[in-house]
Design an enzyme around this catalytic site. Sequence first.
Site, PDB file in Angstrom:
ATOM      1  N   TYR A   1      10.961   3.063   0.011  1.00  0.00           N
ATOM      2  CA  TYR A   1      10.358   1.721   0.053  1.00  0.00           C
ATOM      3  C   TYR A   1       9.095   1.674  -0.827  1.00  0.00           C
ATOM      4  O   TYR A   1       8.956   0.797  -1.677  1.00  0.00           O
ATOM      5  CB  TYR A   1      10.022   1.358   1.503  1.00  0.00           C
ATOM      6  CG  TYR A   1       9.122   0.166   1.639  1.00  0.00           C
ATOM      7  CD1 TYR A   1       9.594  -1.115   1.368  1.00  0.00           C
ATOM      8  CD2 TYR A   1       7.784   0.310   2.033  1.00  0.00           C
ATOM      9  CE1 TYR A   1       8.760  -2.216   1.488  1.00  0.00           C
ATOM     10  CE2 TYR A   1       6.954  -0.792   2.157  1.00  0.00           C
ATOM     11  CZ  TYR A   1       7.443  -2.047   1.885  1.00  0.00           C
ATOM     12  OH  TYR A   1       6.619  -3.142   1.994  1.00  0.00           O
TER      13      TYR A   1
ATOM     14  N   ASN B   1       0.833  -1.217   0.000  1.00  0.00           N
ATOM     15  CA  ASN B   1       0.000   0.000   0.000  1.00  0.00           C
ATOM     16  C   ASN B   1       0.862   1.260   0.000  1.00  0.00           C
ATOM     17  O   ASN B   1       0.409   2.318  -0.436  1.00  0.00           O
ATOM     18  CB  ASN B   1      -0.941  -0.029   1.199  1.00  0.00           C
ATOM     19  CG  ASN B   1      -0.262   0.138   2.546  1.00  0.00           C
ATOM     20  OD1 ASN B   1      -0.122   1.247   3.043  1.00  0.00           O
ATOM     21  ND2 ASN B   1       0.184  -0.958   3.158  1.00  0.00           N
TER      22      ASN B   1
HETATM   23  C1  15L Z   1       4.243  -2.677   4.568  1.00  0.00           C
HETATM   24  O1  15L Z   1       4.439  -2.651   3.361  1.00  0.00           O
HETATM   25  C2  15L Z   1       5.285  -3.136   5.514  1.00  0.00           C
HETATM   26  O2  15L Z   1       6.119  -4.128   4.985  1.00  0.00           O
HETATM   27  C3  15L Z   1       4.716  -3.581   6.852  1.00  0.00           C
HETATM   28  O3  15L Z   1       5.768  -3.652   7.788  1.00  0.00           O
HETATM   29  C4  15L Z   1       3.624  -2.628   7.345  1.00  0.00           C
HETATM   30  O4  15L Z   1       4.167  -1.354   7.611  1.00  0.00           O
HETATM   31  C5  15L Z   1       2.549  -2.500   6.294  1.00  0.00           C
HETATM   32  O5  15L Z   1       3.091  -2.107   5.056  1.00  0.00           O
HETATM   33  C6  15L Z   1       1.455  -1.511   6.686  1.00  0.00           C
HETATM   34  O6  15L Z   1       1.192  -0.565   5.960  1.00  0.00           O
HETATM   35  O7  15L Z   1       0.865  -1.725   7.752  1.00  0.00           O
END
Ligand code: 15L
Length: 268
Positions: free
Chosen positions: A142, A115
């Site tokens: 990221y 997301n």
């Molecule tokens: C992600 O993409 C992460 O890998 C995870 O650690 C959480 O932060 C998750 O999103 C989220 O949005 O809760």
Amino acid sequence: MAQREQRLLITGSNGVVGRMLTARLAREGRRLRLLDLDHDPDFVPAGAEVLTGSVVDRELVARAVDGVDAVVHLAGIPGEDTWERILEVNVHGSWVLLDAARAAGVPKVLLASSNHAVGMAPTLDAGADLAVDAIAPPDSYYGWSKTAVESLGRLFGARTGLDVLAVRIGSCFPEPNGERALATWMSPDDVARLVEAFLVAAPAGYRCIWGVSDNTRRWWSLEEGRAMGYEPVDDAESYAGSVPALNSVSEWLGGRFPEHPLGEPMGL
Ligand code: 15L
């Protein structure tokens, strides 16, 4: 005639999502191959093959994809990190995997997106239905790497024989980890249901879907997922009275990521 065993490679099998999947996906007639930097024997089902090393190791990844019917590619850094590491592991690692799968004639690959690829969309009302193709900025290096991974998947889906499904995962944890996750949670059983749907019938070419449970407060559309046979069952609402006082809903869809300094490792 005896049916040939189905072979499934899971990269990042020892990560948060991988650990939820290994036992749930293990079954008779299916052989799991697990690739990660290390392995916890508690999350290695009986009969699984284990490969240890990095997804950027081309020789290792070529061995990992050899003879498999499908790949679930979860390996990557799961939150903000330095530009160099994000580029190497999340972007280059995904290319290494896709290119090896193409060369080995693997029919289909599921890519873990996030997301945070659109994390700077404003937070929506509970029960909203944001389409997966809605455009918004990523919230971090990221999140940007996940847009790059989706785009690579689109390229491979169009230019090679690979069928690629990118799953924009919400908050995939054993239980919702805060108020925000009442909207964004993807339950362990639902993520396994999604992978099973992908194994039965991956969409041809490239497709992106939201990876989220059927949460009462969800912000994201399930239409694209349902169209390929993903039928979520769980609803984070059953945890509404008991979620930890962490990870609250913020102004942005990406929660705390948009306020975290760019390139500063989260150490997840
Ligand atoms: C992600 O993409 C992460 O890998 C995870 O650690 C959480 O932060 C998750 O999103 C989220 O949005 O809760």
